[in-house]
Each structure stands twice: as C-alpha cells, then as structure tokens.
Design a protein around this motif. Structure first.
Motif, mmCIF file in Angstrom:
data_model
loop_
_atom_site.group_PDB
_atom_site.id
_atom_site.type_symbol
_atom_site.label_atom_id
_atom_site.label_comp_id
_atom_site.label_asym_id
_atom_site.label_seq_id
_atom_site.Cartn_x
_atom_site.Cartn_y
_atom_site.Cartn_z
ATOM 1 N N GLY A 72 0.736 -1.327 0.110
ATOM 2 C CA GLY A 72 -0.068 -0.017 0.048
ATOM 3 C C GLY A 72 0.617 1.169 -0.011
ATOM 4 N N ALA A 73 0.226 2.369 0.136
ATOM 5 C CA ALA A 73 0.741 3.816 -0.031
ATOM 6 C C ALA A 73 1.766 3.603 1.215
ATOM 7 C CB ALA A 73 -0.281 4.622 -0.021
ATOM 8 N N GLY A 74 3.173 4.572 0.921
ATOM 9 C CA GLY A 74 4.027 4.726 1.968
ATOM 10 C C GLY A 74 3.933 6.123 2.174
ATOM 11 N N PRO A 75 3.947 6.619 3.514
ATOM 12 C CA PRO A 75 3.574 7.979 3.806
ATOM 13 C C PRO A 75 4.963 8.556 3.716
ATOM 14 C CG PRO A 75 3.314 6.735 5.727
ATOM 15 C CD PRO A 75 3.310 5.744 4.684
ATOM 16 N N ALA A 76 4.925 9.703 3.282
ATOM 17 C CA ALA A 76 6.531 10.379 3.291
ATOM 18 C C ALA A 76 6.697 10.913 4.628
ATOM 19 C CB ALA A 76 6.366 11.654 2.293
ATOM 20 N N ASP A 77 8.030 11.623 4.711
ATOM 21 C CA ASP A 77 8.429 12.349 5.912
ATOM 22 C C ASP A 77 8.327 11.029 7.222
ATOM 23 O OD1 ASP A 77 9.708 14.170 7.637
ATOM 24 O OD2 ASP A 77 7.938 14.789 8.382
ATOM 25 N N ARG A 78 8.845 9.803 6.807
ATOM 26 C CA ARG A 78 8.530 8.922 7.852
ATOM 27 C C ARG A 78 10.120 7.947 7.767
ATOM 28 N NH1 ARG A 78 4.436 7.001 10.685
ATOM 29 N NH2 ARG A 78 4.330 4.756 11.074
ATOM 30 N N SER A 79 10.322 7.380 8.832
ATOM 31 C CA SER A 79 11.537 6.551 9.062
ATOM 32 C C SER A 79 11.036 5.112 9.332
ATOM 33 C CB SER A 79 12.283 7.150 10.392
ATOM 34 O OG SER A 79 12.899 8.383 10.166
ATOM 35 N N LEU A 165 15.747 3.825 7.480
ATOM 36 C CA LEU A 165 15.755 4.424 6.440
ATOM 37 C C LEU A 165 14.919 5.770 6.805
ATOM 38 C CD1 LEU A 165 14.807 1.689 3.615
ATOM 39 C CD2 LEU A 165 16.960 2.628 3.946
ATOM 40 N N TYR A 166 15.426 6.835 6.280
ATOM 41 C CA TYR A 166 14.310 7.988 6.222
ATOM 42 C C TYR A 166 13.715 8.360 4.953
ATOM 43 C CZ TYR A 166 12.982 12.680 6.931
ATOM 44 O OH TYR A 166 12.049 14.018 6.927
ATOM 45 N N VAL A 167 12.393 8.345 4.630
ATOM 46 C CA VAL A 167 11.946 8.513 3.401
ATOM 47 C C VAL A 167 11.254 9.792 3.226
ATOM 48 C CG1 VAL A 167 10.446 7.224 1.753
ATOM 49 C CG2 VAL A 167 11.813 5.839 3.323
ATOM 50 N N THR A 168 11.493 10.646 2.343
ATOM 51 C CA THR A 168 11.116 11.679 2.182
ATOM 52 C C THR A 168 9.965 12.165 1.048
ATOM 53 O OG1 THR A 168 12.860 12.844 0.859
ATOM 54 C CG2 THR A 168 12.939 13.089 3.515
ATOM 55 N N SER A 184 9.307 -5.082 12.914
ATOM 56 C CA SER A 184 10.244 -3.845 12.599
ATOM 57 C C SER A 184 9.374 -2.769 13.135
ATOM 58 C CB SER A 184 10.520 -3.965 11.176
ATOM 59 O OG SER A 184 11.500 -4.930 10.588
ATOM 60 N N TYR A 185 9.933 -1.470 12.868
ATOM 61 C CA TYR A 185 9.551 -0.345 13.668
ATOM 62 C C TYR A 185 9.434 0.982 12.585
ATOM 63 C CZ TYR A 185 10.453 -3.132 17.682
ATOM 64 O OH TYR A 185 10.514 -4.145 18.390
ATOM 65 N N ALA A 186 8.692 1.876 12.825
ATOM 66 C CA ALA A 186 8.369 3.044 12.043
ATOM 67 C C ALA A 186 8.405 4.151 13.217
ATOM 68 C CB ALA A 186 7.308 3.029 11.102
ATOM 69 N N ALA A 187 8.565 5.593 12.512
ATOM 70 C CA ALA A 187 8.575 6.666 13.298
ATOM 71 C C ALA A 187 8.238 7.757 12.464
ATOM 72 C CB ALA A 187 9.913 7.047 14.002
ATOM 73 N N ALA A 188 7.399 8.730 13.033
ATOM 74 C CA ALA A 188 7.373 9.851 12.107
ATOM 75 C C ALA A 188 8.440 10.931 12.194
ATOM 76 C CB ALA A 188 6.197 10.730 12.732
ATOM 77 N N GLY A 189 9.001 11.296 11.009
ATOM 78 C CA GLY A 189 10.080 12.330 11.037
ATOM 79 C C GLY A 189 11.437 11.523 10.702
#
Length: 425
Positions: A72-79, A165-168, A184-189
């Motif tokens: 699915g869609a991957g949000p920007a500005d996310r690690s 990875l930091y994805v912008t 695994s893990y995700a984080a905003a920013g």
C-alpha cells in the motif's frame, strides 16, 4: 570471522547472541567509489553488483533477502527501522533498495545500518551511515533498484542487522515484503541516525523497500535461494524467532564444516504460485529479480506448487511440470544448481479434494523420478502422517493442516542433504 561477533566502524562489537570477540583494531579506509548502482529491478545482474573483488580471492555473496511485492501507499516524512537476520558473514556489507512496484520515484534522504540490542534499540556505536555513490541520499525511479556503497567493516553470520531509512518522497504503491514474521518499527520524522528506541513507537510486521543485503567473503563461498510460498515464508512459525525452515537450514550451514554454501536467502511469498501472478508475481515471473539477480548464488531450492494445485483453476500435473522445467532451464543456463522439493500433504485444509490430491501425487512422482533436478529433498515423506499419507503429521501441524509449526520447520531443514546444495556446474 570470530564466533558470532561483528565489527562495524572499525572495531569489534557484540552481535545479537551477546558473545564478545577480541581482536586488534585496524583502520579501514573507504576506497573511491563510482556513481550509485541503479538498475531496473528485474535486470539487476550479479555482475552489476560487484560480484568479484579483483585479485583478492573474494566475491560478493547475498546474506539476506526478501521477495519484493506490491504494498500500500507509503507515507512521506517517515522513518523505517527494518530488522533482518544475516546468514553468511563477511565484510563490507551493502544493501539493495527496491522500487520495483512503485509508480513514482522514492527518495531515501538517509540510510543507516547497525546491530540490534533489543527491540528497536541498537548496540551503542554500531549505527553507521550508508552512502550511495558517496552521497547520503538517493532517489530511486519507479521499477528500479539501488545498491549502496560498501560499508567498511565486518558483519557476522547470524546477526540481527538493523537498516534504518528516512523516506521523504513516497506516494502511491510501495515495494516491500508483507509477511516478515519479524517485528520492525516506524517513526514519524527523521530518526534513522538514532540508536535509542524512544521514538520508534510504531511496530510493524512488514519490510519496506529493503530487499537484499550482501557481504564480501571467500570466492569459494556461495548461497542458496529458497524459492517458495507461505511455508517457506514462515507462516505458522513463531514470529520474531527466526524459525522458518530456511532459518534452521542457515544455522545448520553455518555450523557445518563440509560445505561452502553458507548464504541462505528466503524468497518465499505467502500464497505464491508457480504459474500465475496473484500473491506476488509467479515464481516464473520473479525468478530473475528474486533469485538470479543476487550475487554469489550457487543453488536454487524450488519448493512451490501447492497454491497452484489447491486453487482448482484447472492446473494439471503436466502444467506444473512445465513450469518447473522452465525454472530449472533458466537457472541451469545461469550456472546454478537446482534442488527440488516434493509438495507436502494438505488433507484437512478446506480446499483439499481427491482431484487436487491426484495432481499433487503426479507432481511428486515427477519430482522424485524425472532426474530433472540436480537433487531432491522429499518434504512430503518427511512431514506426512505414516497412517494417512495425505495428512501432515499432527506433531508437525501448525493447526490448519497445511502449514508446519516450528518442529515441522526444523524437520524440513534437517531433511536437506547439505552436500546436495552443490553440483558440478
């Protein structure tokens, strides 16, 4: 390589198992690197990935991989903090990022690699920045992949490697592997450079964009790629336990002294078929990207077919055999050995019937007796109930009469003849 320790950043540090290695710290100088390697995802040939290191008796071997799928869609500005388990150890690790199923470019503003301490926390001092043509960021066009520069230092076998990875720039469909059986893990920013876990508050059960890790090791060392479906992907095994049958096989290979096959790459996709796209591209259609494009692969282990059979789409034994022959021929042309595994029993699964069982028996008879494979592993005989050959042994049954539990996974790995993973090709 010293036990199960690893060295990143020019010094020895502790791997996931917690034992320490003692060694002399030496300075490592990064060689001048060319531009980033960006290739179409389906045509990333081993030669394009630096398969040999001239004059040193070493080459590049894949140590981890996961099949790329449309997500699915991957949000920007996310690690994204992605945790993977290595197989073969070596030096100068590199990662491969894939935008195979993206419809837009994706920008990786930063990327780091380190070793896990626990959860999302890293071993202090282990998190190091990855570069792409000596640049800290890279943009990957739709349908293509990028290979990082080598990260100087050693990476041990059976280590928990953490790629952050930091994805912008991400929009629309992303590329990843849906059923990781690993948290695994995700984080905003932007938190890719951090070693602590405080900001990594969003656990996830998939890997995104990362589809391979490779290391430099002896030119004698090779890897086996397990091409399969949900059984290979690890369904019904213990999450976060590395108890898929390829994981057990990797542990056997690391401990074995009589084989040079040390890398194990799990290219299983839940629901995958040999002949038809659906849950991921078919085995025939993804063979190049998921298997043949990896460096240092000596053997393909083909264990697929149950999803073609139980779907009741009219697939016959002859149809599946033709698909197997296509995979074997292409792998042989590429100089790879091919080991085939028989299709396991599935009576009790809701799609079971006598017609499907007849196809399974016909396919298994051909796998055992045709001589088309370089070697055969008989998963059917290993896992079936001796009192009802159409059923999986209850001791191995993960509960749905199709997928094996941890004990079944281990029995499958133990059934593989390690010497058969090499052939005279």
């Amino acid at each position: 390589m010293r036990g199960d320790s690893a060295r990143l950043g020019g010094r020895w540090i502790r791997s996931a198992s917690g034992r320490r290695a003692v060694g002399v710290v030496c300075a490592l100088v990064l060689a001048v690197l060319g531009p980033p390697t960006v290739t179409p995802a389906a045509r990333a040939a081993p030669a394009a990935q630096g398969a040999t290191v001239s004059g040193q008796g070493t080459h590049t071997v894949v140590t981890w991989g996961a099949s790329a799928e449309r997500q699915g869609a991957g949000p920007a500005d996310r690690s994204y903090r992605l945790i993977v388990r290595t197989s073969v150890g070596g030096t100068d690790p590199r990662i491969r990022l894939s935008n195979a199923f993206g419809e837009h470019p994706v920008t990786f503003a930063s990327a780091y690699a380190g070793l896990r301490k626990q959860g999302a926390e890293l071993v202090r001092g282990s998190n190091r920045q990855l570069t792409f043509g000596r640049a800290a960021s890279v943009t990957v066009p739709p349908g293509e992949t990028v290979l990082s520069d080598p990260l100087p230092g050693k990476l041990a076998a059976e280590s928990d490697l953490v790629v952050s990875l930091y994805v912008t720039g991400a929009q629309g469909p992303t590329t990843g592997h849906g059923m990781a059986m690993q948290t695994s893990y995700a984080a905003a920013g932007d938190h890719a450079a951090e070693e602590g876990a405080a900001n990594w508050t969003d656990p996830m059960g998939s890997w995104y964009w990362l589809d391979a890790v490779s290391v430099t090791t002896s030119a004698r060392v090779g890897a086996v790629v397990t091409l399969g479906d949900s059984i290979t992907d690890g369904w019904a095994s213990t999450s976060d336990g590395n108890r898929r049958w390829p994981d057990y096989l990797s542990r056997r290979l690391q401990a074995a002294s009589g084989t040079t096959v040390k890398g194990v790459v799990n290219e299983g996709i839940s629901g995958n078929k040999v002949l038809a796209d659906g849950a991921g591209e078919s085995a025939l259609n993804r063979l190049e990207r998921d298997v043949l494009s990896h460096p240092g692969v000596s053997t393909v282990f083909l264990f697929e077919g149950i999803n073609d059979i139980k779907a009741h789409t009219g697939v016959t034994a002859d149809d599946l055999i033709a698909g197997y022959r296509g995979i074997i021929d292409r792998a042989h042309t590429a100089g790879k050995c091919v080991v085939g595994a028989t299709v396991m029993p599935f009576k009790g699964w809701y799609e079971y019937d006598d017609e499907a069982e007849a196809v399974r028996r016909g396919v298994n008879d051909w796998i055992r007796n045709s001589g088309a494979f370089d070697a055969v592993t008989d998963f059917d005989r290993i896992t079936r109930n001796p009192y009802d050959h159409q059923r999986i042994l209850p001791f191995f049954d993960g509960g749905d009469h199709l997928h094996p539990n941890d004990k079944g996974m281990q029995a499958m790995a133990d059934a593989v003849d390690l010497s058969a993973l090499r052939c005279a090709r």
